[in-house]
Enzyme design. Structure first.
Site, PDB file in Angstrom:
ATOM      1  N   ASN A  49       7.605   0.135 -34.923  1.00 43.25           N
ATOM      2  CA  ASN A  49       6.619  -0.889 -34.606  1.00 43.25           C
ATOM      3  C   ASN A  49       7.358  -2.214 -34.450  1.00 43.25           C
ATOM      4  O   ASN A  49       8.067  -2.654 -35.357  1.00 43.25           O
ATOM      5  CB  ASN A  49       5.590  -0.950 -35.735  1.00 43.25           C
ATOM      6  N   SER A  87      -0.329   8.347 -39.389  1.00 44.44           N
ATOM      7  CA  SER A  87      -1.332   8.917 -38.485  1.00 44.44           C
ATOM      8  C   SER A  87      -1.512   8.009 -37.265  1.00 44.44           C
ATOM      9  O   SER A  87      -1.673   6.805 -37.410  1.00 44.44           O
ATOM     10  CB  SER A  87      -2.655   9.053 -39.253  1.00 44.44           C
ATOM     11  N   CYS A  89      -2.750   5.772 -34.225  1.00 44.89           N
ATOM     12  CA  CYS A  89      -3.950   5.011 -33.858  1.00 44.89           C
ATOM     13  C   CYS A  89      -4.496   5.535 -32.533  1.00 44.89           C
ATOM     14  O   CYS A  89      -3.907   6.409 -31.895  1.00 44.89           O
ATOM     15  CB  CYS A  89      -3.602   3.525 -33.743  1.00 44.89           C
ATOM     16  N   ASP A 152      -2.581  -5.357 -37.127  1.00 48.69           N
ATOM     17  CA  ASP A 152      -1.988  -4.166 -36.500  1.00 48.69           C
ATOM     18  C   ASP A 152      -3.032  -3.096 -36.216  1.00 48.69           C
ATOM     19  O   ASP A 152      -2.941  -2.396 -35.230  1.00 48.69           O
ATOM     20  CB  ASP A 152      -0.874  -3.602 -37.389  1.00 48.69           C
TER      21      ASP A 152
END
Length: 155
Positions: A49, A87, A89, A152
């Protein structure tokens, strides 16, 4: 039974690549989520990220791994597994579906449950390794940066 154990060992080995990416992201001051796109035992792209680092709206762990991998033939995606520490998005779920990636291995879904049900409904195999290391990375981050975490996930 041996095959399942062998597959878990393989999955843990490649999840470790995503975890290393998550640590890099954390150390850069970003959200500690990593991803790795793997096919035929080869890491095609690993990323993390980078929303904070790049001021990006779309560089999540999975999308960054895809960007690092670059343009690939459709046939490659159809044999690949996406490894992600968290998990996926809705955006990353859509990316997995768009490129026809048939398998996703997640580190954990205690912190956040993304599009797992939709992935399964669309025929994608979803494996949760329930990694304590992934959970701890996120617990520490959310404790220290709740504002960035909420941004986020679109809160």
């Amino acid at each position: 039974m041996g095959h399942d154990r062998d597959q878990r060992a393989i999955d843990e080995r490649f999840l470790a690549v995503a975890i290393e990416q998550a640590r890099i992201g954390r150390d850069e001051g970003g959200v500690p989520i990593g991803g790795a796109l793997v096919a035929d035992g080869v890491v095609l792209g690993a990323g993390h990220n980078r929303r904070v680092q790049l001021g990006s709206a779309i560089r999540h762990g999975e999308t960054d791994a895809m960007e690092v991998a670059g343009r690939l033939k459709a046939s490659v995606y159809r044999t690949a597994t996406m490894y992600t520490t968290l998990s996926p998005c809705d955006m990353c779920t859509g990316t997995i579906l768009l490129y026809g990636i048939p398998r996703v291995v997640i580190g954990e879904n205690e912190t956040f449950v993304g599009g797992e049900g939709y992935l399964r409904a669309r025929g994608v195999e979803v494996v949760n390794l329930d990694s304590e290391e992934c959970k701890q990375l996120m617990r520490d981050f959310i404790r220290d940066h709740p504002d960035i975490w909420n941004e986020d996930i679109g809160e």
